[in-house]
Design an enzyme around this catalytic site. Sequence first.
Site, PDB file in Angstrom:
ATOM      1  N   ASP A 185       0.897  -1.174  -0.188  1.00 53.26           N
ATOM      2  CA  ASP A 185      -0.064  -0.033   0.059  1.00 53.26           C
ATOM      3  C   ASP A 185       0.772   1.378   0.231  1.00 53.26           C
ATOM      4  O   ASP A 185       2.095   1.208   0.484  1.00 53.26           O
ATOM      5  CB  ASP A 185      -1.062   0.140   1.129  1.00 53.26           C
ATOM      6  CG  ASP A 185      -0.422   0.067   2.628  1.00 53.26           C
ATOM      7  OD1 ASP A 185       0.728  -0.612   2.761  1.00 53.26           O
ATOM      8  OD2 ASP A 185      -0.860   0.731   3.247  1.00 53.26           O
ATOM      9  N   GLU A 192       0.064  -1.021   5.847  1.00 54.86           N
ATOM     10  CA  GLU A 192       1.071  -0.389   6.928  1.00 54.86           C
ATOM     11  C   GLU A 192       0.706   1.283   7.059  1.00 54.86           C
ATOM     12  O   GLU A 192       0.950   1.953   7.846  1.00 54.86           O
ATOM     13  CB  GLU A 192       2.487  -0.641   6.279  1.00 54.86           C
ATOM     14  CG  GLU A 192       3.791  -0.459   6.935  1.00 54.86           C
ATOM     15  CD  GLU A 192       4.115   0.963   6.813  1.00 54.86           C
ATOM     16  OE1 GLU A 192       4.820   1.423   8.132  1.00 54.86           O
ATOM     17  OE2 GLU A 192       3.872   1.925   6.082  1.00 54.86           O
TER      18      GLU A 192
END
Length: 456
Positions: free
Chosen positions: A88, A152
């Site tokens: 991400d 994250e």
Amino acid sequence: MDKAKVYIKENKERFISELFDLLRIPSISAQSERKPDMQRCAEFLAAALVKAGADRADVLSTEGNPVVYAEKTVDPGAKTVLVYGHYDVMPVDPRDEWRTEPFEPVIRDGRIWGRGADDDKGQLWMHAKAFEAMCATDSLPCNVKFMLEGEEEIGSPSLYGFCEQNKELLKADIILVSDTSMISMQTPSITCGLRGLAYMEVEVTGPDKDLHSGLFGGAVANPANVLARLVAGLVDENGRVTIPGFYDDVRELTPAEREAFNKAPFSLEDYKKSLKIGDVEGEAGYTTLERTGVRPSLDVNGIWGGYTGEGTKTVIPSKASAKISMRLVPNQDYRKISELFEKHFRAIAPESVKVVVKSLHGGMPYVAPTDMPAYKAAEKAVEATFGKKPLPFYSGGSIPIISGFESILGIKSLLIGFGLAEDAIHSPNESYGLEQFDKGVETIPLFYKYFANSRG
């Protein structure tokens, strides 16, 4: 020349071309409309790891975005390395400050430009390609597992539960992470410490609707004014956080420790020049290196309220909000700090407004022992690639799940990142140097070689 190194050199252009395909996927975890892109990105990585030589690669569901898990067993008796990374990326805002399209990567001035080029797609791709090179040349000396998450950048909320539920699957001797940086290409380093994080959101509400600033100005509390005043008071004129109890658990470094810490090469003038600032600012009595590595801090990450569009609209806004992060150092617990923050913020708010305080996410600080076999293996690998022994480095950044790995899985993490300050992660115009990528892919197989032969 080493077979894996030859393979890497011969396939370098393909590696970058494939990385561009990965970078084109707008996998922004903070934006719910990107959910299909998160799934597409996970599937891309799983397929790539199988093609690279993994025995299996799965896209595993979580309560949030999926985790990509892959593994390769070369010998049940060999050491096992668990590679962690995240696919991400941060939002691209402010969009108009990008000089190129965020998700159309380009190479310019020896660098790859695009969102995720460094953090963390470029760095995790180094591991995938180093793994491929070792598999293709039959030189992989360790069992390898990959755990690549998609949350994250929003605090890894689903990964803690995933680790709890998959302890057996994730068994390993070390967790290998490249989501950090080095001091410079001339001064390589290995991260041996990360600051923790407490991330909060506050909302200040005054009247039940926006009011005409002429008819009510001076008589009714303006939530934007109040919020600005409250936020400004969270840090004093000496750069100290004013929350009672904030520093209670912070261990002061000894004079010898401070001297050793400040031996890392650093030019204050170059630092200011690179950021185009007239001077630095922070906690009085500490150097810039100390402020960003071993001292806690508090910063507003975003603030909004009222009318911000084109032209004018003379209102007293009904609400104003801010997002605030606190970077923490060893012995500080993000849960305690979050509670202290909420208690203090409510206490200093005037009766003319109502406040809502939310804890969005957080994580503990992390310190990696420099005497563990994996660290020693990384030292040798970096020295072989860069021609210099790397320095231990304490990063001001946070990867909250790293401390979670140790508490849940009982495994230490090795933070061997190749990012640089100029990569502008989390900002517009993120980039990653081609030399950084090349050196990373070259270093990783050497780490496996040295770690496989290490004791302990």
